[in-house]
Motif scaffolding. Sequence first.
Motif, PDB file in Angstrom:
ATOM      1  N   VAL A 224     -11.231  34.901   1.891  1.00  0.00           N
ATOM      2  CA  VAL A 224     -10.746  34.407   3.186  1.00  0.00           C
ATOM      3  C   VAL A 224     -11.361  33.053   3.528  1.00  0.00           C
ATOM      4  CG1 VAL A 224     -10.761  34.847   5.677  1.00  0.00           C
ATOM      5  CG2 VAL A 224     -10.233  36.699   4.091  1.00  0.00           C
ATOM      6  N   LEU A 225     -12.640  32.871   3.197  1.00  0.00           N
ATOM      7  CA  LEU A 225     -13.313  31.608   3.511  1.00  0.00           C
ATOM      8  C   LEU A 225     -13.016  30.511   2.491  1.00  0.00           C
ATOM      9  CD1 LEU A 225     -16.845  32.782   4.728  1.00  0.00           C
ATOM     10  CD2 LEU A 225     -14.865  32.127   6.098  1.00  0.00           C
ATOM     11  N   GLY A 226     -12.362  30.888   1.398  1.00  0.00           N
ATOM     12  CA  GLY A 226     -12.006  29.888   0.396  1.00  0.00           C
ATOM     13  C   GLY A 226     -13.154  29.464  -0.483  1.00  0.00           C
ATOM     14  N   HIS A 227     -14.140  30.359  -0.686  1.00  0.00           N
ATOM     15  CA  HIS A 227     -15.249  30.050  -1.586  1.00  0.00           C
ATOM     16  C   HIS A 227     -14.784  30.222  -3.030  1.00  0.00           C
ATOM     17  CE1 HIS A 227     -18.502  31.068   1.661  1.00  0.00           C
ATOM     18  NE2 HIS A 227     -17.959  29.878   1.824  1.00  0.00           N
ATOM     19  N   ASN A 228     -15.005  29.225  -3.851  1.00  0.00           N
ATOM     20  CA  ASN A 228     -14.618  29.323  -5.261  1.00  0.00           C
ATOM     21  C   ASN A 228     -15.527  30.264  -6.038  1.00  0.00           C
ATOM     22  OD1 ASN A 228     -12.466  27.493  -5.046  1.00  0.00           O
ATOM     23  ND2 ASN A 228     -13.851  25.740  -5.257  1.00  0.00           N
ATOM     24  N   ASP A 229     -16.765  30.396  -5.583  1.00  0.00           N
ATOM     25  CA  ASP A 229     -17.747  31.230  -6.272  1.00  0.00           C
ATOM     26  C   ASP A 229     -18.273  32.273  -5.292  1.00  0.00           C
ATOM     27  OD1 ASP A 229     -19.751  32.371  -7.738  1.00  0.00           O
ATOM     28  OD2 ASP A 229     -20.828  30.503  -8.159  1.00  0.00           O
ATOM     29  N   VAL A 230     -18.092  33.540  -5.624  1.00  0.00           N
ATOM     30  CA  VAL A 230     -18.535  34.607  -4.736  1.00  0.00           C
ATOM     31  C   VAL A 230     -20.045  34.597  -4.551  1.00  0.00           C
ATOM     32  CG1 VAL A 230     -18.854  36.404  -6.493  1.00  0.00           C
ATOM     33  CG2 VAL A 230     -18.162  37.051  -4.169  1.00  0.00           C
ATOM     34  N   ASN A 231     -20.765  34.015  -5.523  1.00  0.00           N
ATOM     35  CA  ASN A 231     -22.221  33.934  -5.390  1.00  0.00           C
ATOM     36  C   ASN A 231     -22.629  33.065  -4.198  1.00  0.00           C
ATOM     37  OD1 ASN A 231     -22.990  35.560  -7.614  1.00  0.00           O
ATOM     38  ND2 ASN A 231     -22.452  33.893  -9.006  1.00  0.00           N
ATOM     39  N   THR A 232     -21.799  32.080  -3.879  1.00  0.00           N
ATOM     40  CA  THR A 232     -22.040  31.265  -2.689  1.00  0.00           C
ATOM     41  C   THR A 232     -21.991  32.139  -1.449  1.00  0.00           C
ATOM     42  OG1 THR A 232     -21.030  29.340  -3.738  1.00  0.00           O
ATOM     43  CG2 THR A 232     -21.210  29.296  -1.340  1.00  0.00           C
ATOM     44  N   THR A 233     -21.001  33.010  -1.408  1.00  0.00           N
ATOM     45  CA  THR A 233     -20.841  33.917  -0.265  1.00  0.00           C
ATOM     46  C   THR A 233     -21.988  34.906  -0.201  1.00  0.00           C
ATOM     47  OG1 THR A 233     -18.487  33.799  -0.842  1.00  0.00           O
ATOM     48  CG2 THR A 233     -19.098  35.273   0.958  1.00  0.00           C
TER      49      THR A 233
ATOM     50  N   ARG B 266       0.301  33.643  10.106  1.00  0.00           N
ATOM     51  CA  ARG B 266      -0.515  32.924   9.142  1.00  0.00           C
ATOM     52  C   ARG B 266      -0.373  31.418   9.343  1.00  0.00           C
ATOM     53  NH1 ARG B 266       2.947  33.900   3.496  1.00  0.00           N
ATOM     54  NH2 ARG B 266       4.731  32.561   4.074  1.00  0.00           N
ATOM     55  N   ILE B 267      -1.338  30.682   8.828  1.00  0.00           N
ATOM     56  CA  ILE B 267      -1.271  29.230   8.800  1.00  0.00           C
ATOM     57  C   ILE B 267      -1.411  28.766   7.366  1.00  0.00           C
ATOM     58  CG2 ILE B 267      -2.081  28.732  11.150  1.00  0.00           C
ATOM     59  CD1 ILE B 267      -4.916  28.433  10.003  1.00  0.00           C
ATOM     60  N   ARG B 268      -0.766  27.661   7.073  1.00  0.00           N
ATOM     61  CA  ARG B 268      -0.863  27.073   5.736  1.00  0.00           C
ATOM     62  C   ARG B 268      -1.862  25.934   5.803  1.00  0.00           C
ATOM     63  NH1 ARG B 268       1.806  22.948   2.811  1.00  0.00           N
ATOM     64  NH2 ARG B 268       2.819  22.332   4.759  1.00  0.00           N
ATOM     65  N   ILE B 269      -2.893  26.004   4.988  1.00  0.00           N
ATOM     66  CA  ILE B 269      -3.937  24.978   5.013  1.00  0.00           C
ATOM     67  C   ILE B 269      -4.122  24.364   3.633  1.00  0.00           C
ATOM     68  CG2 ILE B 269      -5.189  26.056   6.929  1.00  0.00           C
ATOM     69  CD1 ILE B 269      -7.199  27.103   4.858  1.00  0.00           C
ATOM     70  N   ILE B 270      -4.731  23.183   3.625  1.00  0.00           N
ATOM     71  CA  ILE B 270      -5.072  22.514   2.375  1.00  0.00           C
ATOM     72  C   ILE B 270      -6.577  22.611   2.208  1.00  0.00           C
ATOM     73  CG2 ILE B 270      -4.936  20.400   1.033  1.00  0.00           C
ATOM     74  CD1 ILE B 270      -2.222  21.622   1.715  1.00  0.00           C
ATOM     75  N   ARG B 271      -7.015  23.354   1.197  1.00  0.00           N
ATOM     76  CA  ARG B 271      -8.437  23.555   0.943  1.00  0.00           C
ATOM     77  C   ARG B 271      -9.048  22.319   0.284  1.00  0.00           C
ATOM     78  NH1 ARG B 271     -10.391  27.970   3.763  1.00  0.00           N
ATOM     79  NH2 ARG B 271      -9.402  29.920   3.135  1.00  0.00           N
ATOM     80  N   LYS B 272     -10.348  22.396   0.031  1.00  0.00           N
ATOM     81  CA  LYS B 272     -11.024  21.332  -0.712  1.00  0.00           C
ATOM     82  C   LYS B 272     -10.346  21.162  -2.070  1.00  0.00           C
ATOM     83  CE  LYS B 272     -15.739  21.724   1.109  1.00  0.00           C
ATOM     84  NZ  LYS B 272     -17.133  22.063   0.754  1.00  0.00           N
ATOM     85  N   GLY B 273     -10.183  19.927  -2.480  1.00  0.00           N
ATOM     86  CA  GLY B 273      -9.559  19.669  -3.766  1.00  0.00           C
ATOM     87  C   GLY B 273      -8.049  19.690  -3.718  1.00  0.00           C
TER      88      GLY B 273
ATOM     89  N   GLU C 221      -3.531  24.521  -1.852  1.00  0.00           N
ATOM     90  CA  GLU C 221      -2.792  25.056  -0.703  1.00  0.00           C
ATOM     91  C   GLU C 221      -2.982  26.572  -0.610  1.00  0.00           C
ATOM     92  OE1 GLU C 221       1.856  25.850   0.142  1.00  0.00           O
ATOM     93  OE2 GLU C 221       1.350  23.735  -0.166  1.00  0.00           O
ATOM     94  N   GLU C 222      -3.292  27.050   0.579  1.00  0.00           N
ATOM     95  CA  GLU C 222      -3.489  28.492   0.790  1.00  0.00           C
ATOM     96  C   GLU C 222      -2.952  28.906   2.152  1.00  0.00           C
ATOM     97  OE1 GLU C 222      -7.404  30.026   0.337  1.00  0.00           O
ATOM     98  OE2 GLU C 222      -7.604  29.399  -1.759  1.00  0.00           O
ATOM     99  N   TYR C 223      -2.714  30.214   2.290  1.00  0.00           N
ATOM    100  CA  TYR C 223      -2.340  30.784   3.581  1.00  0.00           C
ATOM    101  C   TYR C 223      -3.517  31.587   4.124  1.00  0.00           C
ATOM    102  CZ  TYR C 223       2.539  29.524   2.812  1.00  0.00           C
ATOM    103  OH  TYR C 223       3.698  28.822   2.613  1.00  0.00           O
ATOM    104  N   VAL C 224      -3.780  31.412   5.398  1.00  0.00           N
ATOM    105  CA  VAL C 224      -4.823  32.165   6.078  1.00  0.00           C
ATOM    106  C   VAL C 224      -4.161  32.939   7.213  1.00  0.00           C
ATOM    107  CG1 VAL C 224      -6.911  32.020   7.489  1.00  0.00           C
ATOM    108  CG2 VAL C 224      -6.641  30.512   5.504  1.00  0.00           C
ATOM    109  N   TYR C 225      -4.430  34.226   7.270  1.00  0.00           N
ATOM    110  CA  TYR C 225      -3.775  35.084   8.265  1.00  0.00           C
ATOM    111  C   TYR C 225      -4.618  35.188   9.530  1.00  0.00           C
ATOM    112  CZ  TYR C 225      -0.550  36.248   4.552  1.00  0.00           C
ATOM    113  OH  TYR C 225       0.400  36.150   3.566  1.00  0.00           O
TER     114      TYR C 225
END
Length: 400
Positions: free
Chosen positions: A368-377, A267-274, A277-281
């Motif tokens: 996984v993509l870090g979308h705050n709103d599933v409607n965007t996805t 995994r990698i630790r990333i800094i999302r918008k705003g 902090e999240e982990y992405v595998y």
Amino acid sequence: MSGKTTTLSAAAKSKQTQTDQNYHQQVSLRDTKKLREQLKELPTFCKDFFRGIEPKTTTKTRMGYASDLRTFFRFLLSANPELSARQIDAKKNIAIDDNKNQAANDHTDSSDNAAVLDSYISGISLKDIESLKPVDIEEYMEYLKLYTYAGRQYSNDERGIHRKIASLKSFYLYYQKRELISNNPTTVIDMPKLHDKEIIRLDSEEVSELLNLVEHAGDNLTGRKKVFYEKNKLRNIAIFTLFLGTGIRVSECVGLNIEDVDFKECRIRIIRKGGKEEYVYFGDDVADALENYIDYARSEIVPREGHEHALFYSIQRRRMTVQAIEDLVKEYATKVTTFKHITPHKLRSTYGTALYRQTGDIYLVADVLGHNDVNTTKKHYAAIDDDKKRSAAGAVKWGH
């Protein structure tokens, strides 16, 4: 893959945290400085609006608002000679000559006239804003389609106009809710209709061709070009594989530090918008590409001071910039397809599409993509559902 991971001491972890904060704080401070410079060009009363929206917006979002409002104020001054003349009289008692007024009414401005108009933006008052009618906003929408400012031509498609009017609506609503104005001409304005846009992505064959190109583009090179290619080969493979194997944003990629890569947990630790902090595998392909780059390329680099922890280095031994990675993607992608304008974001869409096709889980893709709103996805990947519906048309056959 060795399955190694980076084990940090308490002191190293403290230094890593400081490094992370330094990089992301530097970005934040840079954006804050830019925003403050933008606000200097706007009327003083606008500062209240920007303070009011700060808790719920990022600095980059506010920078976008500032840019949109500056465009609106420029329009008011260029399209409204009476307002322009009033600002000039108030400051220097200078009249705008008829030729400049005519140019303004034609939605064009010379560089000299643009500078003059910009200098009077700060003189616009809240009363001026309140006095506008819906027709003024409609004229602004028409203006946005095509206009010239400071000798440069600008245009906006339906999405650009939609965003700028949305900014204006928020701006007016702020003052209306605080009872600082009673007239809000934007309330009766219909937003431009947004037509669905086809998501540009690479198909599986194009992905294979792209990765193959990144790995073997130097086979026929000689001399300095060959040396340059080989020096960056493992880095470039790692970057492309990471985009296509995780779907991270280019800003997230740029912000990665060496300590953010955990091979043990994959995994990698990333800094999302705003700043979240999240982990992405990641899978084996990404792990192998990252490990090869770190062990055989990055380890040979002596970074510039202040860039010691960056994961990806430029040829100048500094942390790679967003622009540098965008240029890298463009360089290779244009050799694979000339019909699709491929950017790091399109590689992200390519990953999201593949993940959705394989799992059918829109909530997983959003997470996984870090979308705050599933409607965007859902909006982005609705076309895939349409493909499934279309295939269902001939799935059931009845005997006669």
